[in-house]
Design a protein around this motif. Structure first.
Motif, PDB file in Angstrom:
ATOM      1  N   GLU A   1     -75.241 -43.666  42.741  1.00 57.41           N
ATOM      2  CA  GLU A   1     -74.751 -44.789  43.240  1.00 57.41           C
ATOM      3  C   GLU A   1     -74.411 -44.601  44.753  1.00 57.41           C
ATOM      4  OE1 GLU A   1     -70.906 -47.988  42.315  1.00 57.41           O
ATOM      5  OE2 GLU A   1     -71.012 -46.279  41.159  1.00 57.41           O
ATOM      6  N   GLY A   2     -74.367 -45.823  45.604  1.00 52.85           N
ATOM      7  CA  GLY A   2     -74.297 -45.537  47.060  1.00 52.85           C
ATOM      8  C   GLY A   2     -75.273 -45.227  47.687  1.00 52.85           C
ATOM      9  N   GLU A   3     -75.086 -44.592  48.996  1.00 57.40           N
ATOM     10  CA  GLU A   3     -76.152 -44.642  49.824  1.00 57.40           C
ATOM     11  C   GLU A   3     -75.755 -43.325  50.907  1.00 57.40           C
ATOM     12  OE1 GLU A   3     -78.368 -47.736  51.969  1.00 57.40           O
ATOM     13  OE2 GLU A   3     -77.728 -46.968  53.789  1.00 57.40           O
ATOM     14  N   ILE A   4     -76.625 -42.433  51.214  1.00 62.06           N
ATOM     15  CA  ILE A   4     -76.289 -41.648  52.286  1.00 62.06           C
ATOM     16  C   ILE A   4     -77.337 -41.542  53.353  1.00 62.06           C
ATOM     17  CG2 ILE A   4     -76.403 -38.976  52.784  1.00 62.06           C
ATOM     18  CD1 ILE A   4     -75.364 -38.460  50.052  1.00 62.06           C
ATOM     19  N   LEU A   5     -77.033 -41.353  54.665  1.00 60.06           N
ATOM     20  CA  LEU A   5     -77.928 -41.270  55.829  1.00 60.06           C
ATOM     21  C   LEU A   5     -78.235 -40.032  56.174  1.00 60.06           C
ATOM     22  CD1 LEU A   5     -79.622 -43.142  57.751  1.00 60.06           C
ATOM     23  CD2 LEU A   5     -77.747 -42.942  59.236  1.00 60.06           C
ATOM     24  N   HIS A   6     -79.386 -39.612  55.925  1.00 57.60           N
ATOM     25  CA  HIS A   6     -80.001 -38.088  56.172  1.00 57.60           C
ATOM     26  C   HIS A   6     -80.355 -38.120  57.549  1.00 57.60           C
ATOM     27  CE1 HIS A   6     -82.004 -34.392  55.542  1.00 57.60           C
ATOM     28  NE2 HIS A   6     -83.014 -34.894  56.078  1.00 57.60           N
ATOM     29  N   ARG A   7     -80.057 -37.177  58.457  1.00 57.55           N
ATOM     30  CA  ARG A   7     -80.759 -36.883  59.742  1.00 57.55           C
ATOM     31  C   ARG A   7     -81.028 -35.153  59.754  1.00 57.55           C
ATOM     32  NH1 ARG A   7     -76.933 -40.721  62.158  1.00 57.55           N
ATOM     33  NH2 ARG A   7     -78.264 -42.369  63.558  1.00 57.55           N
ATOM     34  N   ASP A   8     -82.175 -35.068  60.298  1.00 57.16           N
ATOM     35  CA  ASP A   8     -82.153 -33.469  60.517  1.00 57.16           C
ATOM     36  C   ASP A   8     -82.943 -33.094  61.753  1.00 57.16           C
ATOM     37  OD1 ASP A   8     -85.170 -33.719  60.080  1.00 57.16           O
ATOM     38  OD2 ASP A   8     -85.005 -33.730  58.014  1.00 57.16           O
ATOM     39  N   SER A   9     -83.023 -31.859  61.840  1.00 59.62           N
ATOM     40  CA  SER A   9     -83.465 -31.140  63.286  1.00 59.62           C
ATOM     41  C   SER A   9     -85.089 -31.521  63.300  1.00 59.62           C
ATOM     42  CB  SER A   9     -83.257 -29.666  63.493  1.00 59.62           C
ATOM     43  OG  SER A   9     -83.494 -29.096  62.066  1.00 59.62           O
ATOM     44  N   LEU A  10     -85.876 -31.912  62.383  1.00 62.98           N
ATOM     45  CA  LEU A  10     -87.265 -32.443  62.525  1.00 62.98           C
ATOM     46  C   LEU A  10     -87.350 -33.777  63.012  1.00 62.98           C
ATOM     47  CD1 LEU A  10     -88.301 -31.339  58.811  1.00 62.98           C
ATOM     48  CD2 LEU A  10     -88.542 -29.943  61.272  1.00 62.98           C
ATOM     49  N   GLY A  11     -86.133 -34.272  63.036  1.00 61.97           N
ATOM     50  CA  GLY A  11     -86.292 -35.898  63.694  1.00 61.97           C
ATOM     51  C   GLY A  11     -86.292 -36.837  62.613  1.00 61.97           C
ATOM     52  N   SER A  12     -86.095 -36.355  61.268  1.00 60.98           N
ATOM     53  CA  SER A  12     -86.036 -37.366  60.055  1.00 60.98           C
ATOM     54  C   SER A  12     -84.860 -38.225  60.039  1.00 60.98           C
ATOM     55  CB  SER A  12     -86.062 -36.555  58.800  1.00 60.98           C
ATOM     56  OG  SER A  12     -87.219 -35.440  58.905  1.00 60.98           O
ATOM     57  N   LEU A  13     -85.164 -39.568  59.734  1.00 54.04           N
ATOM     58  CA  LEU A  13     -83.896 -40.384  59.711  1.00 54.04           C
ATOM     59  C   LEU A  13     -84.222 -41.364  58.358  1.00 54.04           C
ATOM     60  CD1 LEU A  13     -81.251 -41.892  60.638  1.00 54.04           C
ATOM     61  CD2 LEU A  13     -82.759 -43.149  62.153  1.00 54.04           C
ATOM     62  N   GLN A  14     -83.365 -41.015  57.370  1.00 51.02           N
ATOM     63  CA  GLN A  14     -83.944 -41.714  56.062  1.00 51.02           C
ATOM     64  C   GLN A  14     -82.444 -41.724  55.244  1.00 51.02           C
ATOM     65  OE1 GLN A  14     -86.874 -42.233  54.417  1.00 51.02           O
ATOM     66  NE2 GLN A  14     -85.337 -43.495  53.389  1.00 51.02           N
TER      67      GLN A  14
END
Length: 304
Positions: A87-100
Motif C-alpha cells: 500500500e502507498g507509494e515511494i519516489l525512488h531517485r538514485d545516482s544513475l539518474g533514475s526517477l521512479q
C-alpha cells in the motif's frame, strides 16, 4: 530503504522446531523516525537465507497530510535492493539518474554493485493528503564475482510479474521460478521469492529450494502441528513437499535460493571482505560516492 542504525543485526529469540521447520524467527520492531519496521534478517543465529541478507517489513505507517517517508540520499555496495509495496507509494531517485514512483504490486530492483546512492521520498501529491505506507524492503547479497559490478536500476510494473492459481490460491512469482512460471526480474544466483493469499482452511504446497524462509505478513499459518504466527518467519529445511494451511486470511512471502557464503554487513554496506566495507565507509565520509541528480542538497551521515 536505508538502515538508519549502525547496528544491522539484532538479537532474536529463535525457537527450535522439528521436521521441515528448523527455526522460528520473531522480528524486532524498530522505530525509524515516524514509522516502524519489523526486522527479520539478519538476526543472531540466522545471518542469511539463500542470497537474502536483509528483510524488513515496514508499516503499515499512517501519515497525516504534510508528513510522510523522507529518506535522504544514502549509499549501498555489494547488494541488490528489492522494494515491494502492499500500500502507498515511494519516489525512488538514485545516482544513475533514475526517477521512479514505486506503487503496490511493482518490483523495484536496484543493483548497488561497486556503489550507488539513492533517496526514498514521496511526491507532493501523496503527502498532500492522509496516506498509508506498507510493504517489504529486502536486500540480496551479490555473488562474489558480481559484488563490484556496475550499479543498475530495474523497475518491473505490476502487470509484468507473473501470477498463477495453485488450486484456488492466488500466487505471484516475484523472482525465480515456481509453479511453472518464471519471473522476468533479474537475478544473480538461484533466487526464490513468491507471495500468496490464502483464505481460512486453504492449503499450499511450497516450492522447493535449497534454503527457504516463510514470512507471514498477515494472518496465521499451520505447518504440520506448528503454528506460524503473524509477523514471524519460519526457516525451512530442504524437505520437499512442505504444505502450509491458513488458520485465517493470510498473506505470505516465501524467500529462498542458494547460499552464497559468508558476508559482512555494516550500515548499508555488504561485502565478502571486511576491508571493502572500511573502504566504502571512508569513501562516503569523504564524498567520493556520486550524488543523486535532483536530490543533491542532503545526505545521511555515516552513523557513529
Amino acid at each position: 530503504m536505508s538502515n538508519l542504525s549502525p547496528q544491522t543485526e539484532f538479537d532474536c529469540p529463535i525457537t527450535k522446531e522439528c521436521g521441515a521447520l528448523v527455526q522460528l524467527l520473531q522480528p524486532r520492531e524498530r522505530d525509524l523516525g515516524g514509522f516502524s519496521v519489523r526486522r527479520v534478517l539478519p538476526v543472531v543465529g540466522q545471518k542469511m537465507i539463500g542470497p537474502w541478507i536483509f528483510f524488513d517489513h515496514m508499516g503499515p505507517a499512517h501519515f497525516p497530510a504534510g508528513d510522510g517517508i523522507n529518506v535522504r540520499p544514502h549509499p549501498h555496495i555489494g547488494i541488490a535492493t528489492v522494494t515491494y509495496l502492499f500500500e502507498g507509494e515511494i519516489l525512488h531517485r538514485d545516482s544513475l539518474g533514475s526517477l521512479q514512483p514505486i506503487r503496490p504490486g511493482d518490483i523495484n530492483l536496484m543493483v548497488a554493485g561497486h556503489g550507488i546512492v539513492h533517496s526514498e521520498r514521496e511526491r507532493p501529491e501523496i503527502t498532500a493528503t492522509d496516506h498509508t505506507l506498507h510493504g517489504l524492503q529486502l536486500w540480496l547479497a551479490l555473488p562474489e564475482a558480481e559484488e563490484e559490478t556496475d550499479p543498475a536500476f530495474y523497475h518491473y510494473p505490476e502487470s509484468t510479474v507473473p501470477s498463477v492459481s495453485v488450486g484456488d490460491v492466488p500466487v505471484r512469482v516475484m523472482m525465480g521460478t515456481a509453479y511453472g512460471e518464471t519471473s522476468p526480474v533479474k537475478v544473480f544466483a538461484d533466487t526464490l521469492y513468491i507471495e500468496a493469499w490464502l483464505k481460512p482452511g486453504q492449503k499450499l504446497t511450497l516450492p522447493d529450494s535449497q534454503e527457504r524462509g516463510l514470512y507471514v505478513a498477515k494472518g496465521r499459518l499451520l505447518a504440520g502441528e506448528t503454528e506460524i504466527p503473524e509477523f514471524s518467519m519460519a526457516v525451512l529445511s530442504e524437505q520437499q513437499g512442505v504444505i502450509v494451511e491458513a488458520l485465517e486470511e493470510t498473506r505470505l512471502a516465501l524467500i529462498g535460493g542458494e547460499p552464497l557464503g559468508k558476508r559482512f554487513i555494516e550500515w548499508n554496506f555488504v561485502s565478502s571482505r571486511k576491508e571493502r566495507i572500511e573502504e566504502a565507509k571512508r569513501d562516503w565520509e569523504n564524498s567520493r560516492f556520486p550524488s543523486v541528480p535532483g536530490d543533491e542538497d542532503e545526505y545521511i551521515p555515516l552513523p557513529g
